[in-house]
Enzyme design. Structure first.
Site, PDB file in Angstrom:
ATOM      1  N   THR A  39       1.254  -0.985  -0.257  1.00 43.82           N
ATOM      2  CA  THR A  39      -0.042   0.113  -0.050  1.00 43.82           C
ATOM      3  C   THR A  39       0.852   0.755  -0.359  1.00 43.82           C
ATOM      4  O   THR A  39       0.296   1.976  -0.483  1.00 43.82           O
ATOM      5  CB  THR A  39      -1.612  -0.280   1.222  1.00 43.82           C
ATOM      6  OG1 THR A  39      -1.792  -1.011   0.802  1.00 43.82           O
ATOM      7  CG2 THR A  39      -1.504   1.220   1.277  1.00 43.82           C
TER       8      THR A  39
ATOM      9  N   ASN B 213      -5.587  -9.149  -8.374  1.00 40.26           N
ATOM     10  CA  ASN B 213      -5.624  -9.233  -6.693  1.00 40.26           C
ATOM     11  C   ASN B 213      -6.565 -10.323  -6.459  1.00 40.26           C
ATOM     12  O   ASN B 213      -7.001 -11.403  -5.622  1.00 40.26           O
ATOM     13  CB  ASN B 213      -5.364  -8.791  -5.113  1.00 40.26           C
ATOM     14  CG  ASN B 213      -5.863  -7.156  -5.775  1.00 40.26           C
ATOM     15  OD1 ASN B 213      -6.199  -7.015  -6.328  1.00 40.26           O
ATOM     16  ND2 ASN B 213      -6.982  -7.704  -4.906  1.00 40.26           N
TER      17      ASN B 213
ATOM     18  N   SER C 212       5.225  -6.617  -1.338  1.00 46.51           N
ATOM     19  CA  SER C 212       4.453  -7.072  -0.584  1.00 46.51           C
ATOM     20  C   SER C 212       5.330  -8.216   0.010  1.00 46.51           C
ATOM     21  O   SER C 212       5.812  -9.366  -0.671  1.00 46.51           O
ATOM     22  CB  SER C 212       3.785  -7.239  -0.357  1.00 46.51           C
ATOM     23  OG  SER C 212       3.404  -6.645   0.846  1.00 46.51           O
ATOM     24  N   ALA C 213       6.224  -8.255   0.936  1.00 49.79           N
ATOM     25  CA  ALA C 213       6.855  -9.418   1.718  1.00 49.79           C
ATOM     26  C   ALA C 213       5.759 -10.561   2.023  1.00 49.79           C
ATOM     27  O   ALA C 213       5.796 -11.427   2.128  1.00 49.79           O
ATOM     28  CB  ALA C 213       8.128  -9.031   2.899  1.00 49.79           C
TER      29      ALA C 213
ATOM     30  N   THR D 229      13.459   5.110  10.811  1.00 48.72           N
ATOM     31  CA  THR D 229      14.710   3.943  10.682  1.00 48.72           C
ATOM     32  C   THR D 229      14.161   2.658   9.934  1.00 48.72           C
ATOM     33  O   THR D 229      12.586   2.367  10.411  1.00 48.72           O
ATOM     34  CB  THR D 229      14.643   3.779  12.341  1.00 48.72           C
ATOM     35  OG1 THR D 229      14.916   5.123  13.169  1.00 48.72           O
ATOM     36  CG2 THR D 229      15.875   2.577  12.399  1.00 48.72           C
TER      37      THR D 229
ATOM     38  N   CYS E 237      -9.273  -7.661   1.656  1.00 49.89           N
ATOM     39  CA  CYS E 237      -9.232  -5.988   1.896  1.00 49.89           C
ATOM     40  C   CYS E 237     -10.691  -5.814   2.407  1.00 49.89           C
ATOM     41  O   CYS E 237     -10.909  -5.236   3.200  1.00 49.89           O
ATOM     42  CB  CYS E 237      -8.562  -5.206   0.670  1.00 49.89           C
ATOM     43  SG  CYS E 237      -6.987  -6.039   0.733  1.00 49.89           S
TER      44      CYS E 237
HETATM   45  N1  PLP Z   1      -1.913  -4.331  -4.391  1.00 51.65           N
HETATM   46  C1  PLP Z   1      -2.771  -5.476  -4.595  1.00 51.65           C
HETATM   47  C2  PLP Z   1      -2.761  -6.018  -5.567  1.00 51.65           C
HETATM   48  C3  PLP Z   1      -2.566  -6.660  -3.392  1.00 51.65           C
HETATM   49  O1  PLP Z   1      -3.175  -7.404  -3.641  1.00 51.65           O
HETATM   50  C4  PLP Z   1      -2.633  -5.333  -2.085  1.00 51.65           C
HETATM   51  C5  PLP Z   1      -2.784  -6.513  -0.423  1.00 51.65           C
HETATM   52  O2  PLP Z   1      -3.872  -7.067  -0.772  1.00 51.65           O
HETATM   53  C6  PLP Z   1      -2.366  -4.554  -1.976  1.00 51.65           C
HETATM   54  C7  PLP Z   1      -1.581  -4.154  -3.146  1.00 51.65           C
HETATM   55  C8  PLP Z   1      -1.692  -3.939  -0.416  1.00 51.65           C
HETATM   56  O3  PLP Z   1      -0.750  -4.250  -0.121  1.00 51.65           O
HETATM   57  P1  PLP Z   1      -0.135  -4.223   1.723  1.00 51.65           P
HETATM   58  O4  PLP Z   1      -1.194  -5.349   2.373  1.00 51.65           O
HETATM   59  O5  PLP Z   1       1.193  -5.290   1.457  1.00 51.65           O
HETATM   60  O6  PLP Z   1      -0.664  -3.366   2.031  1.00 51.65           O
END
Ligand code: PLP
Length: 398
Positions: A75, A154, A202-203, A247, A335
């Site tokens: 994000t 996603n 994203s990890a 940091t 989400c």
């Molecule tokens: N972008 C996509 C396509 C995602 O699937 C997600 C999380 O589901 C994100 C961004 C956001 O990532 P994060 O959870 O690391 O903030």
């Protein structure tokens, strides 16, 4: 049911940490506690580890080590890329092109920019969720400063025509950002071949820790010539070369790098294994559950994603009934599963509200076994049958 027997099929929402990553993480927390900006031995030890992690993360996308900037999440990376580029280039133009099926991290960042005077084009997609490169080209104006199109969706797993988008962006001298949070570590990505200027990852989607992300920024590492097209969103210390102060989470980043290393090693085998499990699930749902259909593209899709609409019932009821049987899946995007609104992605590919509500997203991962898949496929049809009997939407079949 204890966790070890639970059949977790929601890897697109997040992944469990790989035990090998956890081991690296635990070691790194003890070893690299120093502030990577400190000049003393302990700080420099952390700084050295950070250099190593940057190298590993860059290698997965064939990028330059110094073009990797660590953040706290996908994000944050999306926001930094989009708002950071928009604010820096506003004198050049105020137009941004994105798609109508982006994750909220991109969509809402664009909505914010709209409120402060930018013009946003949300490109439509076809029934598979693909954008049309021709429409993209047609929507470019002399005020366009950024194209942001996700690598893979996603919810429905559709992989966008990234190579064509990169070419169009390059030909028109426009920056190209891609949200690769779902694709990174799962399918090959080469930022040079694909002409990507900015890429978010994203990890926690690749068996790493939560709270660690990265933004690749082409040529930003070159202090003389590069990186003049983005500005920070936060102000503070000079961490991450003045782009992202605070940091640095060196242990989390170490763990992220370990997760990247494992993803690289295992990618080709995993693509094959998961594609076969994915197709087994798709075929079984379509064959065994009447009035069901696949959402997303049949082949241009992530190896681990299945999204099906099962007509006449609510996705949420299926999720809860499956959970009762010890199976975790999701309906729409995790989400937004707290919202009752149908998924904007499913509506954008042309689903009726009712069918969007009856969608089930099943996402597989490293710890998914064939036995788990069989268990899921055995449990789903009777649940559907039972819910359809109760559903007022259902045609009376019995
Ligand atoms: N972008 C996509 C396509 C995602 O699937 C997600 C999380 O589901 C994100 C961004 C956001 O990532 P994060 O959870 O690391 O903030």
């Amino acid at each position: 049911m204890n966790d070890s027997r639970y059949v977790y099929l929601d890897y697109a929402a997040t992944t469990p940490m790989d035990p090998r990553v956890l081991e690296t993480y635990q070691k790194a927390i003890k070893e690299y506690y120093g502030n990577s900006s400190s000049l003393h031995t302990i700080g420099q030890k952390a700084a050295k580890s950070l250099v190593e992690s940057r190298k590993i993360v860059a290698s997965l996308i064939n990028g330059e080590r110094n073009d990797i900037f660590f953040t706290s999440s996908g994000t944050e990376s999306d926001n930094l890329a989009i708002i950071g580029v928009a604010l820096k280039n506003k004198k050049r133009g105020n137009h941004i092109i994105t798609s109508s099926i982006e994750h909220h991290a991109v969509e809402k960042a664009c909505e914010y920019l709209k409120k402060i005077g930018f013009r946003i084009t949300f490109l439509p997609v076809d029934k598979y969720g693909l954008i049309d490169p021709k429409k993209l080209e047609e929507s470019i104006t002399d005020k366009t400063i950024l194209i942001s199109i996700m690598f893979a969706n996603n919810e429905i797993g559709t992989i966008e025509p990234i190579k064509e988008i990169g070419t169009i962006a390059k030909e028109n001298n426009i920056l190209f950002h891609t949200d690769a949070v779902q694709a990174f570590g799962k399918i090959p990505i080469d930022v040079n071949k694909l002409q990507i200027d900015l890429l978010s990852a994203s990890a926690h989607k690749i068996y790493g820790p939560k709270g660690v992300g990265m933004l690749y920024i082409r040529n930003k590492g070159n202090r003389e010539s590069g990186g003049k097209f983005i500005q920070p969103l936060m102000y503070g210390g000079g961490h991450e070369r003045d782009l992202r102060p605070s940091t640095v989470n060196v242990p989390g980043i170490s763990a992220f790098a370990k997760a990247v290393e494992l993803a690289q090693e295992e990618m080709s085998n995993e693509i094959e294994r998961l594609t076969s499990l994915r197709d087994k699930i798709i075929n079984s749902i379509i064959e065994n559950i009447e009035d069901s259909f696949l959402n997303g593209h049949p082949t241009k899709r992530l190896p681990n994603n299945i999204n099906a609409s099962i007509e006449y019932i609510e996705g949420e009821s299926m999720v809860l009934d499956l959970d009762f049987e010890g199976i975790g899946v999701s309906t729409g995007s995790a989400c937004s599963s707290k919202s009752l609104d149908p998924s904007h992605v499913l509506l954008a590919i042309g689903l009726k509200t009712q069918d969007a509500h009856g969608s089930l997203r099943i996402t597989l991962g490293r710890f998914t076994t064939e036995q788990q898949v069989d268990y899921f496929l055995q449990k789903l049809p009777p649940i559907v049958q039972r819910l359809r009997k109760l559903s007022p939407l259902s045609r009376n079949k019995s």
